[in-house]
Design a protein around this motif. Structure first.
Motif, PDB file in Angstrom:
ATOM      1  N   ILE A   1     -42.412 -62.505 -25.109  1.00  0.00           N
ATOM      2  CA  ILE A   1     -42.686 -61.145 -25.564  1.00  0.00           C
ATOM      3  C   ILE A   1     -41.375 -60.415 -25.850  1.00  0.00           C
ATOM      4  CG2 ILE A   1     -44.883 -61.049 -24.342  1.00  0.00           C
ATOM      5  CD1 ILE A   1     -43.553 -59.406 -22.170  1.00  0.00           C
ATOM      6  N   PRO A   2     -41.420 -59.439 -26.745  1.00  0.00           N
ATOM      7  CA  PRO A   2     -40.183 -58.742 -27.134  1.00  0.00           C
ATOM      8  C   PRO A   2     -39.763 -57.690 -26.113  1.00  0.00           C
ATOM      9  CG  PRO A   2     -42.052 -57.842 -28.326  1.00  0.00           C
ATOM     10  CD  PRO A   2     -42.588 -58.988 -27.533  1.00  0.00           C
ATOM     11  N   GLU A   3     -38.546 -57.233 -26.264  1.00  0.00           N
ATOM     12  CA  GLU A   3     -38.068 -56.094 -25.484  1.00  0.00           C
ATOM     13  C   GLU A   3     -38.687 -54.813 -26.054  1.00  0.00           C
ATOM     14  OE1 GLU A   3     -36.600 -56.193 -22.808  1.00  0.00           O
ATOM     15  OE2 GLU A   3     -35.300 -57.946 -22.699  1.00  0.00           O
TER      16      GLU A   3
ATOM     17  N   ALA B   1     -41.832 -56.150 -17.749  1.00  0.00           N
ATOM     18  CA  ALA B   1     -42.780 -57.089 -17.144  1.00  0.00           C
ATOM     19  C   ALA B   1     -42.122 -57.895 -16.039  1.00  0.00           C
ATOM     20  CB  ALA B   1     -43.340 -58.016 -18.210  1.00  0.00           C
ATOM     21  N   ARG B   2     -40.892 -58.323 -16.246  1.00  0.00           N
ATOM     22  CA  ARG B   2     -40.188 -59.107 -15.229  1.00  0.00           C
ATOM     23  C   ARG B   2     -39.943 -58.283 -13.973  1.00  0.00           C
ATOM     24  NH1 ARG B   2     -35.677 -62.855 -18.400  1.00  0.00           N
ATOM     25  NH2 ARG B   2     -37.203 -64.277 -19.335  1.00  0.00           N
TER      26      ARG B   2
ATOM     27  N   LEU C   1     -49.048 -54.924 -27.410  1.00  0.00           N
ATOM     28  CA  LEU C   1     -48.486 -56.190 -27.888  1.00  0.00           C
ATOM     29  C   LEU C   1     -49.557 -57.031 -28.566  1.00  0.00           C
ATOM     30  CD1 LEU C   1     -46.220 -57.228 -24.858  1.00  0.00           C
ATOM     31  CD2 LEU C   1     -45.471 -56.518 -27.132  1.00  0.00           C
ATOM     32  N   ALA C   2     -50.736 -57.071 -27.958  1.00  0.00           N
ATOM     33  CA  ALA C   2     -51.815 -57.890 -28.504  1.00  0.00           C
ATOM     34  C   ALA C   2     -52.301 -57.357 -29.844  1.00  0.00           C
ATOM     35  CB  ALA C   2     -52.973 -57.944 -27.509  1.00  0.00           C
TER      36      ALA C   2
END
Length: 258
Positions: free
Chosen positions: A96-98, A104-105, A149-150
């Motif tokens: 996934i992009p920044e 998320a991490r 994102l989706a």
């Protein structure tokens, strides 16, 4: 979450209580036999009683031990399963992009710490509920970030990340159920009653026969107490001597470094 009365009592207290109560009950049975039923005919017709009761006790202990071991194994398995699910989701954040990746991490690292803390907090219900609530809040945050994102990226690669996050959420519920799924307390109550009647009947038979088998009855009482305490210890996921290992989550926590 259902936490019953016995699970609040330290296991050594349960063990000491049983070690005292069972020999005392045997002694009371002995006094009853020697003072009121000292008769050969009574002995002959009553000898089957302790045999029958202790046979029933053996079945109950075997059945309950199997239940406790199954639950213990399930709790151990689901910890590994949760660590694998979180680890997979963490790895797939690379897809996934920044700025979603960094967010998320960070959320997943905090999530692992919360999952470990939820186990280590013991039986303090308020703290457990608080930690579980914070875990759910992080799940909501992670899932809310997936939606934009989706909508932008409907590729199979994005689908892999979505599936991984879905597994993280699903396995958390599975772990909660496994942790809270303890042997019903009424089963232990029945075991206590049957054991009490068993050792009392042994003392009664000794009394009617005019014999004293104090050492033998004490050893049986000690053995029954130890087995019952062992079963209860297996069925206590957050406290006691036998603990469900959190090593897979601890290893994951150590590996989640940027």
């Amino acid at each position: 979450m259902v936490v019953e009365f016995l699970y609040h009592i330290p296991i050594y207290v349960v063990f000491l209580f049983l070690v005292i109560v069972f020999p005392v009950s045997a002694f009371l049975g002995y006094l009853l036999g020697i003072n009121y039923f000292r008769d050969k005919e009574v002995v002959e017709h009553s000898s089957f009683i302790p045999t029958t009761i202790l046979g029933l006790l053996a079945l109950l202990l075997g059945f309950t031990f199997s239940m406790a071991v199954d639950r213990y194994n399930r709790r151990s398995e689901v910890v590994v399963k949760e660590a694998n699910a979180i680890g997979t989701a963490y790895l797939r954040t690379d897809l996934i992009p920044e700025p979603y990746r960094t967010k998320a991490r960070e959320a997943l690292r905090e999530y692992v710490s919360l999952r470990i803390a939820t186990y280590n907090v013991g039986y303090e219900k308020a703290k457990i509920q608080n930690l579980r609530g914070r875990s759910v809040s992080l799940q909501d945050t992670l899932w809310a970030d997936i939606k934009p994102l989706a909508s932008k990226d409907r590729t199979p690669i994005m689908g892999l990340y979505i599936a991984a996050m879905n597994d993280v959420i699903d396995v958390s519920s599975e772990r909660h159920f496994a942790t809270d799924n303890q042997v019903p307390e009424v089963v232990y109550l029945i075991i206590f009653i049957v054991t009490f009647l068993g050792v009392t009947s042994l003392g009664f038979i000794d009394g009617t026969a005019g014999k004293k088998s104090r050492f033998g009855i004490f050893m049986l009482s000690l053995l029954f107490s130890a087995v019952i305490a062992l079963i209860q210890d297996l069925d206590r996921p957050r406290r006691g001597i036998i603990r469900v290992s959190q090593q897979s989550l601890l290893d994951l926590q150590s590996s989640m470094k940027d």
